[in-house]
Design a protein around this motif. Structure first.
Motif: not given
Ligand code: R1P
Ligand code: URA
Length: 356
Positions: A34-36, A39-41, A80-84, A105-110, A226-228, A259-263
């Motif tokens: 799962t990604v956010g 385009s990564r998918a 899945i987009g962003m957030g819990l 497996i989540r492949f995200g950014s942080c 929150s991202f903020y 720090l990120e928003m889903e894991t």
């Molecule tokens: C914020 O820019 C988003 O990026 C990170 C955060 O968890 C939040 O969803 O992950 P993704 O790149 O997977 O979306």
């Protein structure tokens, strides 16, 4: 035309499509990345086997599902987009339309608050959450999570030796102000939930075949609501009382790296996932074990995560798009290779039934 859903408790269409992710039985594999970002998918999908049809579904709520084979094994890639809450929709709805164990497996950014730098990778051994304490913003406190000066009561028990209880001409007290209790502070830090230890170790091993060891970091992830505000970003348009938040996070969890928003939600739901439908257990037994923070040992979901560092919160550096492109290619294959290497006989058997 809009679909018709029935059962307000867990809405599905007559042919079993779930309400938000929009997929039904047979469209999602038991091994999932799962990604956010959609385009990564798409980028990951470039590695899927060319001789097997790829199923694609975009839901009206922003979920994007791709199912195909990688090196002969059925896998799904779901953006899945962003957030819990989005992670909650995804995990619950996909669980509802699949049988047998799920490996996710989540492949995200942080952002990094630890040893990492932009363009490097974090594989967290566990995650905690940082959530805004909404009530704090009603009751008030100072920017650092201490009680407001005006709330300090001038009682003997508040005084430290050598201090007086006189207010100054400006009305300010020189009384020691108390650090608020954890549950009263502007941001609440949860306990840590661990990743699946086997998948966590496999991800590290695979990454080290492609990246230098000093570019792969472990430690703890924090998933923020929150991202903020709950990531300690400054925003003059709102009262956020988050000065010093990163410092207090590191005081509480010296291993905190990302720090990120889903894991956290993924690990939390994996830990709460039951193998046997709850109706077949007594609610009391399950509740008791959850209260004791015991793992329900029949968890049907195993989960791990890795993140590309996009933001360095120590230096304020932000990633360049060319770095993202490179990272997604190298790390994307690592994630796919790991996903299909996790041993789970039942997953293999069940997957073969899919898309046939
Ligand atoms: C914020 O820019 C988003 O990026 C990170 C955060 O968890 C939040 O969803 O992950 P993704 O790149 O997977 O979306
Ligand atoms: N994703 C986040 O949630 N935070 C960052 O700083 C970068 C990516």
């Amino acid at each position: 035309m809009k679909d018709t859903f029935s059962n307000a408790n867990f809405p599905k269409t007559a042919d079993g499509r779930v309400y938000h992710v929009g997929v039904k039985q047979g469209e999602v594999a038991n091994r999932i990345i799962t990604v956010g970002d959609p385009s990564r998918a798409q980028k990951l999908a470039e590695w899927l086997d060319k001789d097997f049809p790829i199923f694609q579904h975009s839901s009206s709520r922003g979920f994007f599902t791709l199912t195909g084979k990688y090196k002969g094994v059925l896998v799904s890639i779901i953006a899945i987009g962003m957030g819990l809450p989005m992670m909650d929709f995804f995990v619950r709805e996909v669980r509802a339309i699949t049988d047998g164990p799920l490996i996710i497996i989540r492949f995200g950014s942080c952002g990094t608050i630890g040893k990492g730098h932009v363009g490097e990778i974090v594989v967290p051994r566990g995650s905690f959450s940082i959530t805004r304490n909404f009530d704090y913003f009603l009751d008030g406190g100072d920017e650092y999570g201490y009680e407001s000066a005006e709330n300090v009561k001038e009682t003997e028990s508040d005084l430290k030796p050598g201090r007086t209880n006189k207010r100054s001409n400006t009305g300010e007290t020189n009384l020691p102000r108390k650090r608020l209790k954890k549950e009263e502070r502007p941001y609440i830090l949860s306990k840590v939930v661990n990743a699946d230890s086997e998948i966590y170790e496999m991800l590290q091993r695979q990454l080290l075949l492609h990246l230098p060891p000093d570019e792969v970091h472990t430690g703890l992830n924090a998933s923020c609501d929150s991202f903020y505000s709950s990531q300690n970003r400054e925003d003059e348009n709102f009262t956020d009382n988050n000065k010093g938040l990163i410092k207090s996070v590191i005081d509480e969890y010296p291993e905190a790296e990302s720090l990120e928003m889903e894991t956290f939600m993924l690990f939390h739901l994996a830990k709460c996932s039951t193998d046997v439908p709850l109706t077949r257990k007594t609610q009391a037994v399950v509740k008791n074990r959850m209260n004791k923070n015991e793992c329900l040992n029949e968890n049907s979901i195993r989960a791990a995560a890795l993140m590309m560092v996009f933001a360095d919160r120590k230096t304020n550096e932000f990633v360049d798009p060319s770095q993202v492109d490179h990272l997604e290619s190298v790390v994307g294959q690592v994630v796919l290779d790991t996903l299909i290497s996790v041993k789970s006989n039942e997953v293999c058997v069940k997957s073969e039934k899919l898309l046939s």
